[in-house]
Design a protein around this motif. Structure first.
Motif, short mmCIF file in Angstrom:
data_model
loop_
_atom_site.label_atom_id
_atom_site.label_comp_id
_atom_site.label_asym_id
_atom_site.label_seq_id
_atom_site.Cartn_x
_atom_site.Cartn_y
_atom_site.Cartn_z
N PRO A 1 -20.88 -5.51 -53.79
CA PRO A 1 -22.29 -5.91 -53.78
C PRO A 1 -22.83 -5.99 -52.36
CG PRO A 1 -20.90 -7.82 -54.13
CD PRO A 1 -19.98 -6.62 -54.15
N LYS A 2 -24.14 -6.06 -52.23
CA LYS A 2 -24.73 -6.22 -50.90
C LYS A 2 -24.28 -7.55 -50.30
CE LYS A 2 -29.13 -8.25 -52.48
NZ LYS A 2 -30.60 -8.10 -52.48
N ASN A 3 -24.20 -7.56 -48.99
CA ASN A 3 -23.68 -8.73 -48.30
C ASN A 3 -24.80 -9.71 -47.95
OD1 ASN A 3 -21.61 -10.27 -47.19
ND2 ASN A 3 -21.83 -9.38 -45.17
N ARG B 1 -17.85 -6.24 -43.43
CA ARG B 1 -19.19 -6.11 -44.03
C ARG B 1 -20.18 -6.84 -43.13
NH1 ARG B 1 -21.05 -3.33 -47.48
NH2 ARG B 1 -21.64 -4.72 -49.17
N PRO B 2 -20.98 -6.11 -42.36
CA PRO B 2 -21.95 -6.76 -41.48
C PRO B 2 -22.97 -7.58 -42.28
CG PRO B 2 -21.69 -4.44 -40.93
CD PRO B 2 -21.00 -4.65 -42.24
N PRO B 3 -23.66 -8.50 -41.62
CA PRO B 3 -24.69 -9.28 -42.31
C PRO B 3 -25.72 -8.36 -42.99
CG PRO B 3 -24.28 -10.21 -40.14
CD PRO B 3 -23.52 -8.92 -40.21
N PHE B 4 -26.02 -8.70 -44.21
CA PHE B 4 -27.03 -8.00 -45.01
C PHE B 4 -26.70 -6.51 -45.24
CE2 PHE B 4 -29.25 -11.37 -42.61
CZ PHE B 4 -29.57 -12.22 -43.68
N ALA B 5 -25.41 -6.18 -45.17
CA ALA B 5 -25.01 -4.80 -45.46
C ALA B 5 -25.39 -4.45 -46.90
CB ALA B 5 -23.52 -4.62 -45.25
N PRO B 6 -25.89 -3.24 -47.14
CA PRO B 6 -26.25 -2.85 -48.50
C PRO B 6 -25.02 -2.71 -49.39
CG PRO B 6 -26.41 -0.97 -47.02
CD PRO B 6 -26.14 -2.16 -46.16
N ALA B 7 -25.26 -2.63 -50.67
CA ALA B 7 -24.17 -2.48 -51.62
C ALA B 7 -23.40 -1.18 -51.34
CB ALA B 7 -24.71 -2.46 -53.05
N LEU B 8 -22.08 -1.24 -51.62
CA LEU B 8 -21.23 -0.07 -51.46
C LEU B 8 -20.84 0.45 -52.84
CD1 LEU B 8 -18.56 -0.84 -48.69
CD2 LEU B 8 -20.27 0.96 -48.65
N PRO C 1 -25.90 -13.24 -45.31
CA PRO C 1 -26.24 -13.35 -43.90
C PRO C 1 -25.04 -13.47 -42.95
CG PRO C 1 -26.60 -15.44 -45.00
CD PRO C 1 -26.26 -14.46 -46.06
N ARG C 2 -23.82 -13.59 -43.49
CA ARG C 2 -22.65 -13.73 -42.62
C ARG C 2 -21.79 -12.47 -42.66
NH1 ARG C 2 -19.40 -18.82 -44.24
NH2 ARG C 2 -20.40 -18.72 -46.28
N GLN C 3 -21.21 -12.12 -41.52
CA GLN C 3 -20.29 -10.98 -41.48
C GLN C 3 -19.05 -11.33 -42.26
OE1 GLN C 3 -20.35 -8.25 -38.28
NE2 GLN C 3 -18.17 -8.55 -37.81
N ASP C 4 -18.72 -10.49 -43.23
CA ASP C 4 -17.63 -10.79 -44.15
C ASP C 4 -16.42 -9.92 -43.83
OD1 ASP C 4 -16.27 -11.90 -46.24
OD2 ASP C 4 -17.60 -11.16 -47.82
N TYR C 5 -15.25 -10.53 -43.89
CA TYR C 5 -13.99 -9.83 -43.70
C TYR C 5 -13.26 -9.86 -45.03
CZ TYR C 5 -14.99 -9.74 -38.73
OH TYR C 5 -15.57 -9.51 -37.51
N VAL C 6 -13.37 -8.77 -45.77
CA VAL C 6 -12.92 -8.72 -47.15
C VAL C 6 -11.48 -8.20 -47.21
CG1 VAL C 6 -13.39 -7.76 -49.44
CG2 VAL C 6 -15.29 -8.29 -47.88
N ARG C 7 -10.59 -9.01 -47.77
CA ARG C 7 -9.20 -8.62 -47.87
C ARG C 7 -9.07 -7.44 -48.82
NH1 ARG C 7 -11.60 -12.94 -46.84
NH2 ARG C 7 -10.87 -14.29 -48.52
N ALA C 8 -8.34 -6.40 -48.37
CA ALA C 8 -8.27 -5.17 -49.13
C ALA C 8 -6.86 -4.58 -49.10
CB ALA C 8 -9.26 -4.14 -48.59
N GLN C 9 -6.53 -3.90 -50.18
CA GLN C 9 -5.28 -3.15 -50.26
C GLN C 9 -5.56 -1.75 -49.73
OE1 GLN C 9 -3.74 -2.77 -54.24
NE2 GLN C 9 -1.63 -2.70 -53.50
N LEU C 10 -4.67 -1.25 -48.86
CA LEU C 10 -4.88 0.06 -48.25
C LEU C 10 -3.90 1.09 -48.82
CD1 LEU C 10 -5.38 -0.80 -44.47
CD2 LEU C 10 -7.07 -0.74 -46.32
#
Length: 402
Positions: A337-339, A383-390, A341-350
């Motif tokens: 989803p779109k982000n 995910r920068p602040p207010f980044a659009p949905a991916l 106001p805070r920069q988010d560090y989303v844990r991900a499997q690579l």
């Protein structure tokens, strides 16, 4: 009040940071240290023309054809010198590393001769003049520059410094990081928790992040939620000469969050408190004299991510160590989803495909207390602040913790 952006917070943490001073240490303690001064050769290497092979030292003019016979007049090994001189159709048995006898300009390797009679060798094939010899200074000469200032000293550089006759080297002092965990609920690993208690884990991740960029660590243990107890540990950090004081927990706004008050009482000048990051919003930063104070959140994942994003660059700069966050472009393995106001560090499997393309799939659970997910995450989707949905398949930057 608007929250401070991550990039601005990092800039303020680093803005007046200079490398620490130099110290001179024995060579055998210099592995992975940062060189504070350039290294030049104190000697010539090799210091003499020497043999590169086991064989026979002779004159090139006498071994130009197969079948040539030479009289054996002596022997010389590494560490010794042949006192005589080689004349016409003569040779000396020589071993690798030995100085070339006077009069010789070539070494015939032992595999290319036979001994028809004692004291005589016969060449099985010709050897060109100058073969199998290491000339004096072929590696370096006295005064030659060898290792640049700022080099992180590895095995090859240390061997070179030793060969150049350096017993000690000037290196940048390692930053000292004092770490204090706070909270009545915390117990050290190996304990049996009582009701309402948990095992303290943050110190170990913080310390590992610090050591990964060459810092030394002073673990000041767990401070209960009492101002006097925390104050005593802060004083310990200052007395030990800590370059950076890191606290874990107690930096938020609850009644038991006393870190900011205690640090201010002990002389910290607050720079900022609370930033636009998720997880890790209640991070604080200030200075207490020459000591930089970093108050990390108590949530384990937030503590780890803030250590990666803020603590490691700070320590690397203090230690004059090259550093850059390892960020790669990846394809999102799921819709996001779109982000906010805070920069988010989303844990991900690579996952890396055969073509080298990285796929980052976010975990469905992102709670900042869940260390297992953090440990299993190969990277953090930024995910920068207010980044659009991916959408699945879109490109996204991924921070790969080191």
């Amino acid at each position: 009040m608007a929250l401070l952006a991550v990039e601005v917070a990092l800039q303020r943490i680093l803005e007046d940071v200079l490398p620490l001073g130099a110290e001179t240490i024995p060579l055998d303690q210099a592995y992975d240290r940062v060189l504070a001064e350039p290294v030049s050769a104190l000697r010539t290497q090799p210091p003499f023309d020497g043999s590169a092979m086991d064989g026979y030292a002779t004159r090139g003019v006498d071994c130009a054809v197969a079948g040539a016979r030479l009289s054996l007049i002596g022997e010389v090994a590494a560490g010794s010198v042949f006192s005589g001189s080689i004349g016409e159709h003569e040779c000396v048995r020589i071993f690798t590393g030995a100085p070339l006898p006077s009069g010789a300009d070539t070494v015939v390797i032992q595999e290319n001769v036979k001994i028809p009679t004692p004291g005589v060798i016969e060449l099985l094939e010709p050897t060109a003049t100058g073969q199998n010899i290491r000339l004096a200074g072929i590696d370096f000469r006295q005064g030659d520059p060898l290792i640049e200032k700022g080099c992180v000293l590895g095995p090859a550089a240390l061997s070179l410094a030793a060969s150049a006759n350096h017993a000690r080297l000037a290196v940048v002092r390692r930053p000292l990081v004092a770490i204090i965990s706070t909270g009545d609920e915390l117990l050290p690993p190996g304990s049996t928790p009582g009701p309402g208690q948990i095992i303290s884990s943050n110190t170990y991740g913080i310390a590992a992040c610090a050591r990964s960029v060459g810092a030394d660590v002073l673990d000041l243990g767990i401070a209960p939620d009492r101002k006097d107890a925390l104050s005593a540990r802060v004083k310990q950090a200052m007395e030990a000469g800590a370059d950076v004081l890191v606290t874990s927990g107690g930096a938020s706004v609850g009644d038991h969050d006393i870190v900011r008050e205690v640090l201010s009482t002990e002389g910290m000048i607050l720079d900022f408190w609370k930033i636009a990051i998720r997880p890790g919003k209640p991070l604080l930063f200030g200075k207490m004299g020459k000591t930089r104070c970093l108050g990390l959140p108590g949530n384990p994942v937030a503590s780890f991510i803030c250590s990666q994003v803020f603590l490691k660059p700070l320590l690397a700069r203090l230690g004059a160590r090259p550093f850059g966050q390892h960020i790669r472009n990846a394809i999102s393995g799921a819709d996001m989803p779109k982000n906010g106001p805070r920069q988010d560090y989303v844990r991900a499997q690579l996952e890396e495909r055969k073509d080298g393309q990285l796929i980052a799939t976010p975990f469905s659970m992102q709670d900042s207390s869940m260390l297992r997910i953090m440990a299993n995450a190969g990277g953090l989707i930024v995910r920068p602040p207010f980044a659009p949905a991916l959408k699945m398949g879109d490109l996204c930057p991924v921070l790969i913790p080191g």
